[in-house]
Structure formats: C-alpha cells, structure tokens
Scaffold this motif. Structure first.
Motif, PDB file in Angstrom:
ATOM      1  N   LEU A  24      28.073-121.579 -14.027  1.00 17.42           N
ATOM      2  CA  LEU A  24      27.682-120.201 -14.307  1.00 17.42           C
ATOM      3  C   LEU A  24      28.882-119.313 -13.985  1.00 17.42           C
ATOM      4  O   LEU A  24      29.081-118.914 -12.836  1.00 17.42           O
ATOM      5  CB  LEU A  24      26.474-119.788 -13.464  1.00 17.42           C
ATOM      6  CG  LEU A  24      25.188-120.598 -13.682  1.00 17.42           C
ATOM      7  CD1 LEU A  24      24.161-120.259 -12.606  1.00 17.42           C
ATOM      8  CD2 LEU A  24      24.626-120.352 -15.074  1.00 17.42           C
ATOM      9  N   THR A  51      25.364-127.033  -9.017  1.00 11.85           N
ATOM     10  CA  THR A  51      25.757-125.830  -9.745  1.00 11.85           C
ATOM     11  C   THR A  51      26.952-125.169  -9.085  1.00 11.85           C
ATOM     12  O   THR A  51      26.988-124.994  -7.859  1.00 11.85           O
ATOM     13  CB  THR A  51      24.590-124.825  -9.797  1.00 11.85           C
ATOM     14  OG1 THR A  51      23.490-125.420 -10.494  1.00 11.85           O
ATOM     15  CG2 THR A  51      24.989-123.538 -10.503  1.00 11.85           C
ATOM     16  N   LEU A  57      17.230-118.285 -12.309  1.00 11.90           N
ATOM     17  CA  LEU A  57      17.404-119.682 -12.723  1.00 11.90           C
ATOM     18  C   LEU A  57      16.941-120.666 -11.657  1.00 11.90           C
ATOM     19  O   LEU A  57      17.111-121.883 -11.820  1.00 11.90           O
ATOM     20  CB  LEU A  57      18.878-119.948 -13.053  1.00 11.90           C
ATOM     21  CG  LEU A  57      19.419-119.249 -14.293  1.00 11.90           C
ATOM     22  CD1 LEU A  57      20.933-119.391 -14.363  1.00 11.90           C
ATOM     23  CD2 LEU A  57      18.775-119.804 -15.551  1.00 11.90           C
ATOM     24  N   MET A 107      25.131-118.372 -21.956  1.00 16.21           N
ATOM     25  CA  MET A 107      23.778-118.138 -21.473  1.00 16.21           C
ATOM     26  C   MET A 107      23.552-116.637 -21.283  1.00 16.21           C
ATOM     27  O   MET A 107      24.419-115.942 -20.728  1.00 16.21           O
ATOM     28  CB  MET A 107      23.557-118.856 -20.131  1.00 16.21           C
ATOM     29  CG  MET A 107      22.204-118.547 -19.479  1.00 16.21           C
ATOM     30  SD  MET A 107      22.055-119.256 -17.843  1.00 16.21           S
ATOM     31  CE  MET A 107      21.923-120.997 -18.247  1.00 16.21           C
ATOM     32  N   ALA A 112      32.129-128.136 -15.842  1.00 13.32           N
ATOM     33  CA  ALA A 112      31.026-128.324 -16.783  1.00 13.32           C
ATOM     34  C   ALA A 112      31.070-129.688 -17.461  1.00 13.32           C
ATOM     35  O   ALA A 112      30.022-130.252 -17.778  1.00 13.32           O
ATOM     36  CB  ALA A 112      31.050-127.221 -17.835  1.00 13.32           C
ATOM     37  N   PHE A 136      22.080-126.135 -19.057  1.00 14.25           N
ATOM     38  CA  PHE A 136      21.772-126.119 -17.623  1.00 14.25           C
ATOM     39  C   PHE A 136      20.777-127.233 -17.322  1.00 14.25           C
ATOM     40  O   PHE A 136      19.717-127.320 -17.934  1.00 14.25           O
ATOM     41  CB  PHE A 136      21.184-124.763 -17.244  1.00 14.25           C
ATOM     42  CG  PHE A 136      21.027-124.567 -15.764  1.00 14.25           C
ATOM     43  CD1 PHE A 136      22.049-124.006 -15.018  1.00 14.25           C
ATOM     44  CD2 PHE A 136      19.864-124.946 -15.122  1.00 14.25           C
ATOM     45  CE1 PHE A 136      21.912-123.826 -13.647  1.00 14.25           C
ATOM     46  CE2 PHE A 136      19.720-124.782 -13.754  1.00 14.25           C
ATOM     47  CZ  PHE A 136      20.745-124.213 -13.017  1.00 14.25           C
ATOM     48  N   THR A 156      28.780-121.171 -19.626  1.00 10.76           N
ATOM     49  CA  THR A 156      28.285-122.423 -19.051  1.00 10.76           C
ATOM     50  C   THR A 156      29.163-123.618 -19.391  1.00 10.76           C
ATOM     51  O   THR A 156      28.771-124.762 -19.130  1.00 10.76           O
ATOM     52  CB  THR A 156      26.858-122.707 -19.552  1.00 10.76           C
ATOM     53  OG1 THR A 156      26.903-122.897 -20.975  1.00 10.76           O
ATOM     54  CG2 THR A 156      25.910-121.565 -19.202  1.00 10.76           C
ATOM     55  N   VAL A 188      18.262-121.286  -8.844  1.00  7.67           N
ATOM     56  CA  VAL A 188      19.410-122.010  -8.301  1.00  7.67           C
ATOM     57  C   VAL A 188      19.399-121.912  -6.780  1.00  7.67           C
ATOM     58  O   VAL A 188      19.195-120.841  -6.214  1.00  7.67           O
ATOM     59  CB  VAL A 188      20.723-121.431  -8.846  1.00  7.67           C
ATOM     60  CG1 VAL A 188      21.926-122.006  -8.103  1.00  7.67           C
ATOM     61  CG2 VAL A 188      20.853-121.712 -10.332  1.00  7.67           C
ATOM     62  N   TRP A 233      28.606-130.970 -13.606  1.00  9.77           N
ATOM     63  CA  TRP A 233      28.132-129.771 -12.904  1.00  9.77           C
ATOM     64  C   TRP A 233      27.551-128.759 -13.878  1.00  9.77           C
ATOM     65  O   TRP A 233      28.031-128.617 -15.011  1.00  9.77           O
ATOM     66  CB  TRP A 233      29.298-129.105 -12.167  1.00  9.77           C
ATOM     67  CG  TRP A 233      29.725-129.818 -10.922  1.00  9.77           C
ATOM     68  CD1 TRP A 233      30.370-131.032 -10.840  1.00  9.77           C
ATOM     69  CD2 TRP A 233      29.542-129.380  -9.578  1.00  9.77           C
ATOM     70  NE1 TRP A 233      30.605-131.364  -9.533  1.00  9.77           N
ATOM     71  CE2 TRP A 233      30.109-130.368  -8.736  1.00  9.77           C
ATOM     72  CE3 TRP A 233      28.971-128.243  -9.012  1.00  9.77           C
ATOM     73  CZ2 TRP A 233      30.103-130.253  -7.344  1.00  9.77           C
ATOM     74  CZ3 TRP A 233      28.968-128.119  -7.626  1.00  9.77           C
ATOM     75  CH2 TRP A 233      29.527-129.118  -6.810  1.00  9.77           C
ATOM     76  N   ASN A 234      26.509-128.046 -13.421  1.00  8.48           N
ATOM     77  CA  ASN A 234      26.146-126.800 -14.080  1.00  8.48           C
ATOM     78  C   ASN A 234      27.192-125.757 -13.739  1.00  8.48           C
ATOM     79  O   ASN A 234      27.644-125.668 -12.594  1.00  8.48           O
ATOM     80  CB  ASN A 234      24.790-126.282 -13.582  1.00  8.48           C
ATOM     81  CG  ASN A 234      23.652-127.206 -13.915  1.00  8.48           C
ATOM     82  OD1 ASN A 234      23.569-127.731 -15.019  1.00  8.48           O
ATOM     83  ND2 ASN A 234      22.755-127.415 -12.958  1.00  8.48           N
TER      84      ASN A 234
END
Length: 265
Positions: A54, A25, A86, A1, A47, A19, A14, A88, A51-52
């Motif tokens: 980052l 997250t 984002l 990303m 991931a 996402f 990611t 978040v 889950w997201n």
C-alpha cells in the motif's frame, strides 16, 4: 486501489497485485509535495515477492482527493482510517521525510497497526527554515528549486540515475512537485515544522524500528536523526553511502536492501 476515506477517494499503489489477507503488508508513505511514485522500485519489489503493498497518496496528493491534512497527527489519523478500512494489522510501515513523521505518530497512537516501523530521511523535530517556508508560500518555484538543491548529493545533481541512464534526478523531483496543486508544498512543510511532539511519540512506540540515513543528506542531516534513535526503545540505523535526502531515487537498490532485510528479519 481506491477507497473512500472520510468521504473522499483515496488511492494506494499496490504493485499491480491483488490484496491478499493472508500475506504480510508493507505500507509506504511519501514526503512533502510528493506521491506514491517515489517508492516505485521498493514497493514493486515487495509486491512481487509475497507482500501486500500500500504505497499511499496522502489527501490532496497524487490521485487522492483532498482536503489536505494540516498537521502530522491529522495525517496519522488518516492513515489509521485507511488501514482500518482494509482491516490491516501489524504492517511494516515505512515513511520518508514528512511520511516518516506520519509513520512515527501512527505507531505511537495505534500499536495494533504497526508491527515494524522504518523512518527514511527523518529528523525529529524536523527543522524547516523560515526562508523555505516563505518561498513555499509566496514563490513555489523558488521553494522547489531550494528543495532540489538540498535533496540530492553532488553526483546526483549532474546525473547518477542508476535505473534510467540519461534521466536527470533533480528534474524528475521538480516535475513531481510541480504536479501538486498550489499550496500543497507550504501546507506540508508547515505541518513538519509544527510537529513538536515527535520525541514523546517515539518513546511510546512498541514496534522494532529502523532509521535510514542518507550520508549526504542536507534536508535531514545524519546528526538530526540521533534524537529519535535515542528515544525509540528498539531501534537501529542504516546509512546509505553517498546519498542525499531523496535516497529512494538516488540509491534505490541500497534503500530496498535495508528495508527488505528489516521487513523480513
């Protein structure tokens, strides 16, 4: 990303997953002269399990453009801008070494962004010796060798790669630091040393917190984590046996287990 943050391109790994706003997250923040790859196993597992992820490259590191952030508060402000871009909220924020200081400062300043806080290989304050700082400024290769010597437990100096048999962990760490532009290492170490308000920041953290300690850590020894554990209002510790400072590589499964339990509790 890739995102535009403060007019520069910022990158986050990611786990090859899109996402999804409805998923929780997890944010992974690397240490000095490193990048997102130090979290490879842990971030990919999150991931692929709902889950997201980052796993950021901080400014001037990895695939994120500069300029470098010269202080821990500046790093935390950059992280806040990244998460705001984002939208978040209430993320599980996980930081290693310099990244742990960044995560701590972020949690103290923006409680809305941090639902849980995990500090891996931390010390508050984080002592950085003058000899290491001088080497980072004047002889980066010497500084890298010093860090590698102090960052791995004895068994890992010889081998002990649990995921890639035959691969040399200290060599991998050295190669990663060598990829960074000249001056990045000194900048990061100086920022860690200058961060004098960490314990005050810890008293302001509202999120449940986990401190992950390497039993054989010489960079941030186990005793150096006790002050921040005492300052955080809702904290507990997990010790990774026989692991040094680079425990995400030395004991990747053990680190994943404690982070996974904490994130899902």
């Amino acid at each position: 990303m890739r995102l535009q943050i403060n007019g520069a391109t910022a990158y986050a790994y990611t786990g090859t997953r899109a996402f999804v706003a409805t998923q929780p997250t997890a944010v992974f923040i690397h240490g000095a002269a490193n990048d997102h790859s130090v979290w490879s196993l842990q971030s990919r597992y999150f991931a692929f399990h709902g889950w997201n992820v980052l796993a950021v490259d901080l400014p001037g590191h990895g695939q994120s453009e500069g300029p470098l952030c010269t202080s821990v508060p500046a790093l935390a402000a950059w992280m806040a801008a990244f998460l705001d871009a984002l939208a978040v909220k209430n993320a599980v924020v996980i930081g290693h070494s310099m990244g742990s200081l960044t995560a701590l400062e972020l949690a103290s300043q923006r409680a809305d962004l941090v639902g849980k806080l995990a500090l891996v290989g931390t010390a508050v304050p984080m002592a950085v010796g003058d000899a290491l700082l001088d080497a980072a400024l004047n002889d980066e290769e010497k500084a890298r060798r010093m860090i590698v010597e102090w960052s791995f437990a004895p068994a890992s100096q010889l081998g002990n790669n649990q995921k890639v048999p035959g691969s040399w962990l200290p060599g991998n760490s050295m190669a990663l630091m060598q990829r960074m532009a000249k001056g990045v290492l000194h900048n990061d170490l100086a920022a860690c040393k200058a961060y004098a308000t960490g314990l005050d920041a810890a008293t302001k953290v509202e999120a449940p917190s986990l401190v992950v300690i390497g039993e054989r850590d010489m960079m941030t020894p186990p005793k150096a984590a006790q002050a921040v554990l005492g300052a955080l209002r809702d904290s507990r510790a997990e010790t990774i046996r026989d692991a040094g400072h680079n425990m995400t590589a030395e004991a990747p499964d053990a680190v994943l287990r404690v982070l996974w339990r904490f994130a899902n509790a």
